[in-house]
Design an enzyme around this catalytic site. Structure first.
Site, PDB file in Angstrom:
ATOM      1  N   PHE A 125       0.995  -1.097  -0.077  1.00 33.98           N
ATOM      2  CA  PHE A 125      -0.098  -0.081  -0.192  1.00 33.98           C
ATOM      3  C   PHE A 125       0.916   1.058  -0.120  1.00 33.98           C
ATOM      4  CE2 PHE A 125      -3.084   3.103   1.852  1.00 33.98           C
ATOM      5  CZ  PHE A 125      -4.086   2.772   1.359  1.00 33.98           C
ATOM      6  N   PRO A 130       7.776  11.407   0.399  1.00 36.53           N
ATOM      7  CA  PRO A 130       8.754  12.321   1.117  1.00 36.53           C
ATOM      8  C   PRO A 130       8.354  13.515   1.884  1.00 36.53           C
ATOM      9  CG  PRO A 130       9.808  11.477  -0.918  1.00 36.53           C
ATOM     10  CD  PRO A 130       8.456  11.298  -0.791  1.00 36.53           C
ATOM     11  N   GLY A 133       3.329  12.959   4.415  1.00 36.26           N
ATOM     12  CA  GLY A 133       2.734  11.675   5.262  1.00 36.26           C
ATOM     13  C   GLY A 133       1.566  12.174   6.029  1.00 36.26           C
ATOM     14  N   ARG A 270      11.774 -11.357  41.553  1.00 37.19           N
ATOM     15  CA  ARG A 270      12.909 -10.356  41.951  1.00 37.19           C
ATOM     16  C   ARG A 270      12.951  -9.884  43.311  1.00 37.19           C
ATOM     17  NH1 ARG A 270      18.167  -8.925  40.942  1.00 37.19           N
ATOM     18  NH2 ARG A 270      18.239  -6.810  40.931  1.00 37.19           N
ATOM     19  N   GLU A 365       0.633   5.350  10.266  1.00 37.47           N
ATOM     20  CA  GLU A 365      -0.673   5.347   9.709  1.00 37.47           C
ATOM     21  C   GLU A 365      -1.583   6.576  10.608  1.00 37.47           C
ATOM     22  OE1 GLU A 365      -2.191   1.073   8.197  1.00 37.47           O
ATOM     23  OE2 GLU A 365      -2.024   1.333  10.381  1.00 37.47           O
TER      24      GLU A 365
END
Length: 389
Positions: A125, A130, A133, A270, A365
């Site tokens: 996809f 550049p 986005g 621990r 996304e």
């Protein structure tokens, strides 16, 4: 309408968890930083998934899948999210990535979608560039110009996961620079080996995933490879991203839950100053905070998926789930790493990989800032949208 979780989804979750624990978690030591599963291993895992009835779970029945609704699928994604091997590629052993391919013509379905559903081919996809986005539509520069029965594509795409293995890439390009998101972006199916289309650089990230740059230089694509109506590509991309943002919440729940479980087990064993650190209030409150946030994310994710299954507009919910879920995962993995101390920084354990992966998810996304812009814009149009039930 009443929101419920059917028992069959819970049963499916248990089957998927068993598959993940048996087949994927053991690979964390052998493939800790692999950007993808080896092809032969992927095929083996897919065949096992098919034998167990776990293949193509969310693919629509009319396209050869099992038609699992989104509410059931988020529970599957929770279990897949527990694995760190490799986080963006391992899910393909259970379900193929479809993206916008549901909009194929009958001829395109035979060439592309059906082989992908069968696991014989793969797709990628390609939306991000550049210079664009978060504002993919506003800053898109990849152009497609009609030339008879072909379109000529020129431009670049970046951060395209799995592009090196894809047989066909869903590429979004400007066909009308004036209209852009409102009728000026079209989706093209560009096949591997098409003249003028090549892989560029491979990005080395802080996480295992290593996405690619795609370069288009006078790349001629047949008009028959246009996916959906000309000019409607951005709408198709938004549909895909909305659903994936909900799945981000589910994946965050799965990984956060496992990180919390690992931290609790470690804290019980621990011992410092004569007592397990699990008895320290500071540690207990870390666990309590994490449990509360995981629970909240799970409920909002289930509710958003359920609303999507009802055919309702969930863009607001999807943005809330994406932002809250990925930020929750960052906080939970950070606390878990703190509980482990120095050993949590070691690559011998999955905690540091979870921590790095969690940080990356606030960007992919749609960044957290973009999600907040979407949420605020919706509220300013209609303040009543603060009530999502």
């Amino acid at each position: 309408m009443e929101f419920t979780v059917p028992e069959e989804y819970q049963a499916l979750r248990r089957r998927v968890r068993a598959f993940v624990e048996r087949e994927l978690l053991p690979l964390e030591r052998t493939l800790p930083e692999a950007p993808d599963l080896p092809d032969d291993l992927r095929r083996q895992l897919q065949e096992k998934a098919k034998a167990e009835g776990l293949w193509a779970l969310d693919v629509r029945r009319e396209f050869g899948g099992q038609g699992l609704p989104n509410l059931g699928m988020v529970m599957v994604w929770e279990e897949l999210g527990r694995s760190t091997v490799p986080p963006l590629r391992a899910p393909s052993v259970l379900t193929p990535r479809i993206g916008a391919l549901y909009h194929c013509t009958p001829e395109q379905r035979e060439r592309f979608l059906d082989p992908i559903v069968r696991g014989e081919k793969r797709t990628a996809f390609a939306l991000t560039e550049p210079w664009g986005g978060s504002d993919a539509a506003g800053n898109m520069r990849t152009r497609a110009v009609r030339d008879g029965d072909h379109w000529v594509l020129t431009g670049r795409k970046v951060f395209v996961g799995g592009a090196d293995k894809a047989d066909v890439v869903q590429v979004f390009a400007l066909t009308d620079p004036e209209k852009r998101a409102r009728g000026g972006i079209t989706c093209f199916l560009v096949e591997r080996g098409t003249p003028g289309f090549r892989l560029g650089r491979q990005f080395q990230l802080m996480v295992a995933d290593s996405p690619w740059e795609l370069i288009f230089e006078e790349c001629r694509v047949p008009h028959a490879n246009v996916l959906g109506p000309v000019g409607e590509g951005f709408r198709l991309a938004q549909q895909h991203l909305t659903r994936d943002r909900i799945f981000h919440g589910a994946k965050a729940v799965g990984m956060a839950e496992r990180a919390l479980e690992l931290a609790i087990d470690y804290a019980r064993d621990r011992v410092t100053f004569g007592a397990p650190i699990a008895e320290r209030q500071a540690v207990q409150w870390m666990f309590a905070e994490s449990a509360m946030e995981i629970h909240a994310t799970r409920l909002m994710t289930y509710h958003a998926a359920w609303k999507l299954d009802q055919g309702l507009d969930v863009r607001q919910e999807a943005s809330i789930v994406k932002a809250f879920g990925t930020e929750m995962l960052g906080r939970v993995t950070d606390r878990a790493l703190q509980v482990f101390g120095a050993i949590g920084l070691s690559k011998d354990l999955p905690i540091e990989r979870m921590f790095r992966d969690a940080r990356s998810r606030r960007i992919g996304e749609g960044t957290s800032e973009i999600q907040r812009m979407v949420i605020a814009r919706t509220l300013l149009r209609d303040p009543r949208r603060v009530r999502l039930v």
